[in-house]
Design a protein around this motif. Structure first.
Motif, PDB file in Angstrom:
ATOM      1  N   GLN A   1      79.478 -32.157  89.560  1.00  0.00           N
ATOM      2  CA  GLN A   1      79.214 -32.986  90.697  1.00  0.00           C
ATOM      3  C   GLN A   1      78.077 -33.785  90.365  1.00  0.00           C
ATOM      4  OE1 GLN A   1      81.371 -33.149  92.664  1.00  0.00           O
ATOM      5  NE2 GLN A   1      80.202 -34.936  94.330  1.00  0.00           N
ATOM      6  N   GLY A   2      77.132 -33.277  89.727  1.00  0.00           N
ATOM      7  CA  GLY A   2      76.027 -34.452  89.175  1.00  0.00           C
ATOM      8  C   GLY A   2      76.647 -35.115  88.139  1.00  0.00           C
TER       9      GLY A   2
ATOM     10  N   GLY B   1      75.564 -35.077  95.255  1.00  0.00           N
ATOM     11  CA  GLY B   1      74.982 -35.041  94.025  1.00  0.00           C
ATOM     12  C   GLY B   1      73.620 -34.374  93.627  1.00  0.00           C
ATOM     13  N   TRP B   2      72.986 -34.009  94.649  1.00  0.00           N
ATOM     14  CA  TRP B   2      71.769 -33.332  94.725  1.00  0.00           C
ATOM     15  C   TRP B   2      71.970 -31.934  94.541  1.00  0.00           C
ATOM     16  CZ3 TRP B   2      70.221 -29.557  97.957  1.00  0.00           C
ATOM     17  CH2 TRP B   2      70.749 -29.651  99.370  1.00  0.00           C
ATOM     18  N   SER B   3      71.067 -31.141  93.928  1.00  0.00           N
ATOM     19  CA  SER B   3      71.211 -29.645  94.129  1.00  0.00           C
ATOM     20  C   SER B   3      69.756 -29.135  93.626  1.00  0.00           C
ATOM     21  CB  SER B   3      72.042 -29.310  92.576  1.00  0.00           C
ATOM     22  OG  SER B   3      71.492 -29.697  91.464  1.00  0.00           O
TER      23      SER B   3
ATOM     24  N   ARG C   1      77.403 -27.563  90.106  1.00  0.00           N
ATOM     25  CA  ARG C   1      76.323 -28.468  90.100  1.00  0.00           C
ATOM     26  C   ARG C   1      76.250 -29.357  88.766  1.00  0.00           C
ATOM     27  NH1 ARG C   1      70.287 -25.325  89.396  1.00  0.00           N
ATOM     28  NH2 ARG C   1      69.205 -27.187  90.315  1.00  0.00           N
TER      29      ARG C   1
ATOM     30  N   ALA D   1      76.459 -39.399  88.948  1.00  0.00           N
ATOM     31  CA  ALA D   1      75.628 -40.119  87.825  1.00  0.00           C
ATOM     32  C   ALA D   1      76.380 -41.124  87.309  1.00  0.00           C
ATOM     33  CB  ALA D   1      74.979 -39.160  86.774  1.00  0.00           C
TER      34      ALA D   1
ATOM     35  N   ALA E   1      68.875 -39.064  88.658  1.00  0.00           N
ATOM     36  CA  ALA E   1      69.022 -37.694  88.097  1.00  0.00           C
ATOM     37  C   ALA E   1      68.126 -36.603  88.554  1.00  0.00           C
ATOM     38  CB  ALA E   1      69.182 -38.032  86.532  1.00  0.00           C
TER      39      ALA E   1
ATOM     40  N   ALA F   1      74.565 -26.979  95.655  1.00  0.00           N
ATOM     41  CA  ALA F   1      74.777 -28.116  94.936  1.00  0.00           C
ATOM     42  C   ALA F   1      75.788 -28.842  95.947  1.00  0.00           C
ATOM     43  CB  ALA F   1      75.451 -27.653  93.918  1.00  0.00           C
TER      44      ALA F   1
ATOM     45  N   GLN G   1      67.386 -35.637  91.286  1.00  0.00           N
ATOM     46  CA  GLN G   1      68.154 -35.059  92.568  1.00  0.00           C
ATOM     47  C   GLN G   1      68.668 -33.613  92.079  1.00  0.00           C
ATOM     48  OE1 GLN G   1      70.532 -37.328  94.929  1.00  0.00           O
ATOM     49  NE2 GLN G   1      71.926 -37.923  93.176  1.00  0.00           N
ATOM     50  N   THR G   2      69.100 -33.591  90.805  1.00  0.00           N
ATOM     51  CA  THR G   2      69.765 -32.422  90.391  1.00  0.00           C
ATOM     52  C   THR G   2      69.120 -31.888  89.150  1.00  0.00           C
ATOM     53  OG1 THR G   2      71.896 -31.179  90.050  1.00  0.00           O
ATOM     54  CG2 THR G   2      71.526 -33.282  89.109  1.00  0.00           C
TER      55      THR G   2
END
Length: 359
Positions: free
Chosen positions: A52-53, A265-267, A49, A57, A187, A261, A189-190
């Motif tokens: 990948q975030g 990019g979202w989790s 998570r 980003a 950001a 995740a 989204q996670t």
């Protein structure tokens, strides 16, 4: 405003963002398409998570950085004569390759996280992955060519700040602010506390069936309904079991707080419950096996209709065939009647509508 020092500063920021994006992107690619030497751990639970975030980003932050970098050298593109010898020609060719690869990576990355695949008449994964290596090589060549210039800047006294109008520091401040604003605007989204200011995020935690976002719906996967004849086939060294949904519910149930995740990019974290994969393997004599475990979906086709659990992941007590999320039976879009949910794993490998588990 345009100066060697400004361009060098922007280049340094861009190199940091690109390096972060490259390392996390290659890692994600290898996790999804594992080479024989990579053994991705199941703990810590939040690791994928985070990586990948960071990938998404840093890629998005690179958009204003690259724009400013190209702006800072734009007049030189029209310098005359365009080529002043073989060395200069090679340098310009390397810059052209670097610029083209950088723009391609950022544009395709943005199209990917926005799910605009129809605008890419090629396979995104392969094109994005291999262009990343071209970009890395071109960046190293560019750095080698400009290193003497950068060293010369370090030896020179810093110029006094300009007065009136735009200055070098003003351009740097504007670029840094733009990069920060883009990051904040996506950001969420996670990073759930930032969701209220993430106006550009294509997915937000909590938005979706049962409070969890969905990438591929059941309809998109060709799953219209799951009838009462459904059986989960679990196969191992000791034979095969065909388990109905009632059989699965009768087995010991385990709960786990795990995130979905996704590579975009979202989790989003959620409370899942279901049967441990390790318990299913025990039924077929594979509890202590060092064999990989293949999980297959009811989905008829698609590159991710099946995924493979390494032995360590399969035995992890948090690796479940989930039957519920948030205390409710899974929505069809979340993989009803059961789906794989495992720690530290890309969402695309968390197989939904599971039909077979094979050791």
């Amino acid at each position: 405003m345009r100066s060697v020092r400004l361009t060098a500063n922007l280049g340094l920021w861009l190199a940091v963002a690109f390096t972060t994006c490259l390392v996390t992107g290659v890692l994600s690619h290898y996790i999804q398409h594992p080479p024989g030497w990579l053994h991705w751990p199941s703990r810590p639970v939040q690791l994928y998570r985070i990586t990948q975030g960071l990938h998404v980003a840093s890629g998005l932050a690179s958009v204003p950085l690259l724009t400013a970098k190209i702006w800072s050298v734009f007049p030189k593109l029209f310098a005359w004569p365009p080529v002043r010898g073989l060395g200069h020609a090679l340098e310009r060719a390397a810059v052209g390759l670097l610029s083209a690869a950088a723009v391609f990576e950022l544009v395709t990355g943005v199209l990917n996280i926005a799910y605009w695949y129809k605008l890419m008449p090629f396979g995104f994964i392969g094109a994005h992955y291999w262009t990343a290596w071209i970009l890395a090589g071109a960046l190293l060549l560019h750095l080698a060519a400009k290193l003497p210039l950068i060293r010369g800047l370090a030896a020179e006294p810093r110029p006094a700040p300009g007065t009136g109008g735009w200055t070098r520091r003003g351009v740097l401040a504007l670029t840094g602010t733009a990069a920060g604003a883009v990051t904040l605007a996506t950001a969420g989204q996670t990073v759930a506390p930032l969701r209220r200011v993430s106006l550009l995020a294509p997915r937000l935690p909590g938005v979706g069936p049962q409070g969890v976002p969905v990438n591929k719906t059941a309809a998109a996967a060709g799953i219209v309904r799951v009838d009462e004849a459904y059986r989960l086939l679990v196969t191992g060294p000791a034979g095969r079991h065909a388990l109905s949904l009632a059989d699965l519910l009768a087995l010991p149930q385990t709960g786990a707080e795990l995130p979905i995740a996704c590579v975009e990019g979202w989790s989003a974290g959620a409370a899942w419950s279901g049967v441990r994969v390790a318990d299913l393997l025990r039924l077929v004599g594979a509890a202590e096996t060092d064999r990989p475990v293949t999980v297959e979906s009811l989905q008829a086709d698609g590159p991710y209709r099946a995924s493979v659990l390494e032995p360590g992941q399969a035995r992890d007590p948090l690796t479940l065939l989930a039957l519920r999320v948030g205390g409710e039976p899974l929505h069809l879009d979340h993989g009803y009647p059961c789906r794989l949910i495992a720690p530290n794993r890309p969402g695309v490998l968390q197989t939904k509508w599971v039909a077979k588990v094979t050791a």
